[in-house]
Each structure stands twice: as structure tokens, then as C-alpha cells.
Write a protein that holds these residues in place. Structure first.
Motif, PDB file in Angstrom:
ATOM      1  N   LYS A 230       0.856  -1.180   0.000  1.00  0.00           N
ATOM      2  CA  LYS A 230       0.000   0.000   0.000  1.00  0.00           C
ATOM      3  C   LYS A 230       0.893   1.232   0.000  1.00  0.00           C
ATOM      4  CE  LYS A 230      -3.277   2.768   2.665  1.00  0.00           C
ATOM      5  NZ  LYS A 230      -3.988   2.942   3.947  1.00  0.00           N
ATOM      6  N   THR A 231       0.760   2.046  -1.020  1.00  0.00           N
ATOM      7  CA  THR A 231       1.522   3.280  -1.115  1.00  0.00           C
ATOM      8  C   THR A 231       0.592   4.453  -0.847  1.00  0.00           C
ATOM      9  OG1 THR A 231       2.914   2.282  -2.835  1.00  0.00           O
ATOM     10  CG2 THR A 231       3.062   4.665  -2.543  1.00  0.00           C
ATOM     11  N   SER A 232       0.878   5.214   0.197  1.00  0.00           N
ATOM     12  CA  SER A 232       0.095   6.418   0.475  1.00  0.00           C
ATOM     13  C   SER A 232       0.792   7.626  -0.135  1.00  0.00           C
ATOM     14  CB  SER A 232      -0.088   6.608   1.983  1.00  0.00           C
ATOM     15  OG  SER A 232       1.173   6.660   2.632  1.00  0.00           O
ATOM     16  N   PHE A 233       0.054   8.720  -0.285  1.00  0.00           N
ATOM     17  CA  PHE A 233       0.604   9.919  -0.919  1.00  0.00           C
ATOM     18  C   PHE A 233       0.416  11.127  -0.015  1.00  0.00           C
ATOM     19  CE2 PHE A 233      -0.861   7.123  -4.408  1.00  0.00           C
ATOM     20  CZ  PHE A 233       0.380   6.811  -4.938  1.00  0.00           C
ATOM     21  N   MET A 234       1.113  11.109   1.105  1.00  0.00           N
ATOM     22  CA  MET A 234       1.089  12.253   2.015  1.00  0.00           C
ATOM     23  C   MET A 234       2.188  13.209   1.595  1.00  0.00           C
ATOM     24  SD  MET A 234       0.466  10.416   5.707  1.00  0.00           S
ATOM     25  CE  MET A 234       1.299   8.860   5.334  1.00  0.00           C
ATOM     26  N   ALA A 235       1.802  14.355   1.061  1.00  0.00           N
ATOM     27  CA  ALA A 235       2.780  15.306   0.556  1.00  0.00           C
ATOM     28  C   ALA A 235       3.600  15.938   1.675  1.00  0.00           C
ATOM     29  CB  ALA A 235       2.064  16.395  -0.252  1.00  0.00           C
ATOM     30  N   ASP A 236       3.005  16.071   2.839  1.00  0.00           N
ATOM     31  CA  ASP A 236       3.697  16.673   3.970  1.00  0.00           C
ATOM     32  C   ASP A 236       4.573  15.615   4.635  1.00  0.00           C
ATOM     33  OD1 ASP A 236       4.451  17.785   6.459  1.00  0.00           O
ATOM     34  OD2 ASP A 236       2.695  19.088   6.453  1.00  0.00           O
ATOM     35  N   LYS A 237       5.876  15.751   4.503  1.00  0.00           N
ATOM     36  CA  LYS A 237       6.795  14.759   5.042  1.00  0.00           C
ATOM     37  C   LYS A 237       6.783  14.728   6.569  1.00  0.00           C
ATOM     38  CE  LYS A 237      10.017  14.628   1.130  1.00  0.00           C
ATOM     39  NZ  LYS A 237      11.417  14.785   0.704  1.00  0.00           N
ATOM     40  N   LYS A 238       6.416  15.838   7.187  1.00  0.00           N
ATOM     41  CA  LYS A 238       6.327  15.851   8.645  1.00  0.00           C
ATOM     42  C   LYS A 238       5.201  14.941   9.108  1.00  0.00           C
ATOM     43  CE  LYS A 238       8.144  20.547   9.215  1.00  0.00           C
ATOM     44  NZ  LYS A 238       7.866  21.916   9.730  1.00  0.00           N
ATOM     45  N   ASN A 248       1.782   3.671  11.883  1.00  0.00           N
ATOM     46  CA  ASN A 248       0.708   3.577  10.886  1.00  0.00           C
ATOM     47  C   ASN A 248       1.221   3.316   9.478  1.00  0.00           C
ATOM     48  OD1 ASN A 248      -1.328   4.042  12.816  1.00  0.00           O
ATOM     49  ND2 ASN A 248      -0.966   6.258  12.703  1.00  0.00           N
ATOM     50  N   ILE A 249       2.498   3.570   9.242  1.00  0.00           N
ATOM     51  CA  ILE A 249       3.154   3.157   8.008  1.00  0.00           C
ATOM     52  C   ILE A 249       4.474   2.507   8.396  1.00  0.00           C
ATOM     53  CG2 ILE A 249       2.061   4.859   6.494  1.00  0.00           C
ATOM     54  CD1 ILE A 249       4.536   6.571   6.680  1.00  0.00           C
ATOM     55  N   ASP A 250       5.045   1.743   7.491  1.00  0.00           N
ATOM     56  CA  ASP A 250       6.227   0.932   7.806  1.00  0.00           C
ATOM     57  C   ASP A 250       7.524   1.486   7.258  1.00  0.00           C
ATOM     58  OD1 ASP A 250       4.459  -1.107   8.898  1.00  0.00           O
ATOM     59  OD2 ASP A 250       3.981  -1.609   6.818  1.00  0.00           O
ATOM     60  N   PHE A 251       7.432   2.445   6.343  1.00  0.00           N
ATOM     61  CA  PHE A 251       8.624   2.766   5.554  1.00  0.00           C
ATOM     62  C   PHE A 251       8.503   4.178   5.000  1.00  0.00           C
ATOM     63  CE2 PHE A 251      10.293   3.090   1.237  1.00  0.00           C
ATOM     64  CZ  PHE A 251      11.515   2.447   1.252  1.00  0.00           C
ATOM     65  N   VAL A 252       9.555   4.956   5.132  1.00  0.00           N
ATOM     66  CA  VAL A 252       9.650   6.234   4.434  1.00  0.00           C
ATOM     67  C   VAL A 252      11.034   6.326   3.808  1.00  0.00           C
ATOM     68  CG1 VAL A 252       7.983   7.509   5.843  1.00  0.00           C
ATOM     69  CG2 VAL A 252      10.397   7.501   6.504  1.00  0.00           C
ATOM     70  N   ASN A 253      11.103   6.972   2.698  1.00  0.00           N
ATOM     71  CA  ASN A 253      12.359   7.165   1.991  1.00  0.00           C
ATOM     72  C   ASN A 253      12.805   8.605   2.191  1.00  0.00           C
ATOM     73  OD1 ASN A 253      14.491   7.194   0.145  1.00  0.00           O
ATOM     74  ND2 ASN A 253      13.128   7.820  -1.518  1.00  0.00           N
ATOM     75  N   GLY A 254      13.987   8.767   2.776  1.00  0.00           N
ATOM     76  CA  GLY A 254      14.461  10.111   3.040  1.00  0.00           C
ATOM     77  C   GLY A 254      14.054  10.561   4.432  1.00  0.00           C
ATOM     78  N   LEU A 255      14.715  11.596   4.909  1.00  0.00           N
ATOM     79  CA  LEU A 255      14.480  12.079   6.259  1.00  0.00           C
ATOM     80  C   LEU A 255      14.101  13.548   6.206  1.00  0.00           C
ATOM     81  CD1 LEU A 255      14.495  11.455   9.255  1.00  0.00           C
ATOM     82  CD2 LEU A 255      16.948  11.918   9.282  1.00  0.00           C
ATOM     83  N   GLU A 256      12.914  13.876   6.697  1.00  0.00           N
ATOM     84  CA  GLU A 256      12.446  15.257   6.720  1.00  0.00           C
ATOM     85  C   GLU A 256      13.385  16.078   7.597  1.00  0.00           C
ATOM     86  OE1 GLU A 256      10.864  17.778   8.549  1.00  0.00           O
ATOM     87  OE2 GLU A 256      10.482  18.799   6.646  1.00  0.00           O
ATOM     88  N   SER A 257      13.826  17.235   7.090  1.00  0.00           N
ATOM     89  CA  SER A 257      14.908  17.985   7.733  1.00  0.00           C
ATOM     90  C   SER A 257      14.597  18.379   9.169  1.00  0.00           C
ATOM     91  CB  SER A 257      15.230  19.237   6.904  1.00  0.00           C
ATOM     92  OG  SER A 257      14.085  20.064   6.762  1.00  0.00           O
ATOM     93  N   SER A 258      13.334  18.668   9.491  1.00  0.00           N
ATOM     94  CA  SER A 258      13.003  19.103  10.849  1.00  0.00           C
ATOM     95  C   SER A 258      13.129  17.978  11.868  1.00  0.00           C
ATOM     96  CB  SER A 258      11.588  19.681  10.891  1.00  0.00           C
ATOM     97  OG  SER A 258      10.626  18.699  10.549  1.00  0.00           O
TER      98      SER A 258
END
Length: 409
Positions: A230-238, A248-258
Motif C-alpha cells: 500500500k503506497t500512500s501519498f502524504m505530501a507533507d513529510k512531517k 501507521n506506516i512501515d517505511f519512508v524514503n528520506g528524512l524530513e529535515s526538521s
């Protein structure tokens, strides 16, 4: 003056995954990951951006693929031969690859044959569909039937001249095989109803919300251990990061700077108190991000057309400090030309690149006729919110040599 900005570093590919830690471990049946940029097409012929590519690679296969060491390895083609003159590439196909079950087939599905690759690659270069991947074969293939199916398991690519990178090009997502029945049945809607051969098959796509894929139990490499993705599309990385932290999700690519200082130490290592909650994976990522100068938008007399001014901008940016201050040393400074670390052509000796040298930057501006930036019009840095912190850093660095900088988001 206009500068199109992304970054000046070679990034490290970061994956953060949720870890059950002290909670009761669950068996992952569906991988839930977030893609901040919405997908626009699931047709491999239009998989230009990274957000599209990731989903397409789950659904489709090509003749060959890259392994973990970036070597070309077999995919649907089990082997291949290149003629002595380098003009003919003959591929021998596996006989156990099937398209996903779909209504476009009269019998539900069928085996992939060489004529499917002839059709797919011919479609890719067809000017009527205007694929962004058509350039792959421009001025490289013969005019008459460059893609030829000899029989069901033998496919030949005919070139007009030897081109060593051709095998690598064929690993690109644009070159994936698609069934003619699917294109005929869905027409332009094939982009929303993909039919491929990959480890996962299409289930549902809710625009701007989520993409659902099911496991392909007939995959020629064997079924995945996952039942779906399942791929969600949350534009806000925070928000996506908070969803990860909440399980609630298992995986993110990249690290939001804050979140960098909250999760990583100054050496880019996951903080010990977070080890029970998250797993951090890092590996080199072949991705050059850069400060681009849009000369077409510059006037004929623009100072950015002067080499010394461009060089001064390069010397004025402290890439190492940027990585330390903003990314906790996750990444590598691009101080040795445009080619990133990891490619054979990366050579620090032959291509020394630009180091941080404020005095040299000022000297170059003086040689260009702009001492301390006097006489230079303001430079506009164009970026997006994902790179705003780095853009602000660069703007402040350039102000040290007298350049006036504005930021456009």
C-alpha cells in the motif's frame, strides 16, 4: 539573474522503517510506505519521475535489470549475445513468464513472447504517444524494423553503430514489456490500469490518496513474502514521519529535515533512544543534485554568462558545512565534478572539482569586473519547500562575497 536550485551534494539513500521493538511483533503481510509525490501514470513508457518509477518497478519487468552491484543481469531474457561488430543484440527469453491476469486477455492471461518486446519498444519510440523515454534509441537503431522477434523466445535489437551502454539502457523502466491486448483494451486508460509481469499486480489506485498492489503468485522468480503493498501519498513529510513514529506506516524514503536532530546524532547515526522504535538503513544513492543556471532566462549581458562569476559561486559554497549543519553528515559533498561517487568515471584526481575558498571566490569576482559583487543584479534562487533550508544556507553563503540573493519557492 535566475538559478534553478536543488542541492550541491551527493545524497545518501535513507530508509526509515518502523520497528515493533518491545511491542508484540507482527508479521508484515502488507508493506505500507509513503510516497510524498503523487504518481501520474503507471504506464512504463511514461515513468519519468522517481515517484512513478518506484510503482512501475513493482508491476513490470524488462529484458534485463541491474543487480545490487549495478551489474546488468538477466530478467525476462535468460541470456544474450552481442555480435562482433556490436550492431546486433540477440536475447533468449525465459518460457515461464506470464502477464498478470486481466480482462484484456480472452483466457485471463498468457505467456510473454518475443513479439511483445517488439511491440513494446516500437510503441516506446512511436511519435504518436510522445513517450519521454523515446530518446533512449534516438540515432542508435536502424530505420527498418529495429526490434525484431525471430520466434517466440528470440528477440533481436539492431543498431546502426556500436553503443556500449545499450545493455544498461535496456534496464530502464521505459523498456519494460507491456501486452498489446492491454493497450488496445484500455487505450489511454492503460496508465490507470497497468498489466505487467512484475512481482506485484495492480489492484486499485485512488488518485492522490493511495495505490494498492497484490502479490503476483505466478511471478517467475517466485512469489514475494508480502501479500501486498500500500503506497500512500502524504505530501507533507512531517505528517508522514509522525505516521511512521505512530506505527501507521512501515517505511519512508528520506528524512524530513526538521526531524534530523530528533532522530540522528551529528554523525548521521540513529540515536540510541530511537533504536527500539525505528530502523535506519543507509546506502549510496546514485543521484547528483545541483545548482543549475538557467542561461535561457538570462539576458545576453547577464553576468551569469561570465565563467568567472559562475566559478565564484562554486567556491563560495561550503558543502561540508552544509552537510554537517543541515543533514548531520548524511551525504557526501560534491567536490569532485558532476559524476557521483559509485560510478566508475568518478575520479577525484582527474576531476578535482571545487573546494570552499572564499578568497578565491572574491578574486574571481574582481577579475570578472564585479569587486565584492558591486554591479551585480540580484540572483533569484528557485526551489521547493523540500530544499528551502539548503537554499537559505546557499543564499547566506553567497551574501558573504557580496551577492544579493532572493529565494522563490
Amino acid at each position: 539573474m535566475h538559478l534553478m536550485f536543488r542541492t550541491l551534494t551527493l545524497l545518501i539513500f535513507i530508509v526509515l522503517t518502523f520497528s515493533c521493538g518491545s511491542r508484540q511483533a507482527r508479521e508484515y503481510k502488507v508493506l505500507r510506505y509513503n510516497q510524498p509525490n503523487h504518481i501520474t501514470s503507471l504506464d512504463p513508457a511514461f515513468a519519468k519521475s522517481q515517484n512513478n518509477i518506484w510503482s512501475v518497478l513493482h508491476l513490470f519487468d524488462g529484458l534485463v535489470e541491474l543487480d545490487d552491484s549495478l551489474n546488468v543481469s538477466p530478467a525476462i531474457a535468460k541470456s544474450w549475445l552481442i555480435s562482433e561488430d556490436g550492431l546486433d543484440y540477440t536475447f533468449y527469453l525465459r518460457e515461464d513468464v506470464y502477464f498478470h491476469e486481466n480482462d484484456c486477455f480472452s483466457n485471463g492471461s498468457r505467456k510473454v513472447v518475443a513479439s511483445d518486446f517488439e511491440y513494446s519498444l516500437t510503441r516506446l519510440i512511436d511519435s504518436k504517444i510522445s513517450s519521454p523515454g523515446s530518446w533512449l534509441f534516438t540515432d542508435k537503431i536502424r530505420e527498418k524494423r529495429p526490434f525484431e522477434a525471430i520466434d517466440d523466445t528470440t528477440f533481436v535489437l539492431h543498431l546502426t553503430r556500436p553503443f556500449i551502454p545499450m545493455l544498461g539502457i535496456l534496464t530502464m523502466q521505459y523498456c519494460a514489456v507491456v501486452p498489446q491486448e492491454g493497450i488496445t483494451y484500455y487505450g489511454s486508460d492503460f496508465a490507470q490500469n497497468p498489466v505487467g509481469t512484475g512481482a506485484f499486480k495492480f489492484k486499485k489506485w485512488i488518485a492522490n490518496q493511495a495505490l494498492f498492489l497484490n502479490r503476483n503468485d505466478n511471478y517467475y522468480k517466485g512469489p514475494s513474502k508480502l501479500e501486498g503493498i500500500k503506497t500512500s501519498f502524504m505530501a507533507d513529510k512531517k505528517i508522514a514521519m509522525l505516521e511512521l513514529l505512530n506505527g501507521n506506516i512501515d517505511f519512508v524514503n528520506g528524512l524530513e529535515s526538521s526531524f534530523i536532530n530528533e532522530l540522528l546524532d551529528k554523525n548521521g547515526v540513529l540515536l540510541s533512544e530511537k533504536e527500539n522504535q525505528l530502523k535506519l538503513s543507509k546506502s549510496p544513492y546514485l543521484n547528483s543534485e545541483y545548482l543549475g543556471i538557467n542561461l535561457e532566462a538570462c539576458s545576453p549581458n547577464s553576468p551569469l554568462r561570465i565563467k568567472e562569476v559562475r566559478q565564484a559561486i562554486n567556491y563560495a559554497i561550503d558543502r561540508k558545512l552544509m552537510l554537517t549543519a543541515l543533514r548531520n553528515n548524511v551525504g557526501q559533498p560534491a567536490d569532485s565534478g558532476f559524476v557521483p561517487t559509485g560510478l566508475p568515471s568518478h575520479d577525484k584526481v582527474s576531476v578535482p572539482g571545487y573546494e570552499y575558498n572564499l578568497q578565491k571566490a572574491k578574486t574571481l569576482l574582481l577579475e570578472a569586473g564585479y569587486p565584492d559583487g558591486n554591479g551585480l543584479e540580484a540572483i533569484a534562487l528557485y526551489t521547493n519547500k523540500d530544499y528551502l533550508d539548503i537554499t537559505t544556507f546557499v543564499a547566506r553563503q553567497l551574501q558573504k562575497i557580496g551577492l544579493l540573493v532572493t529565494i522563490e519557492v
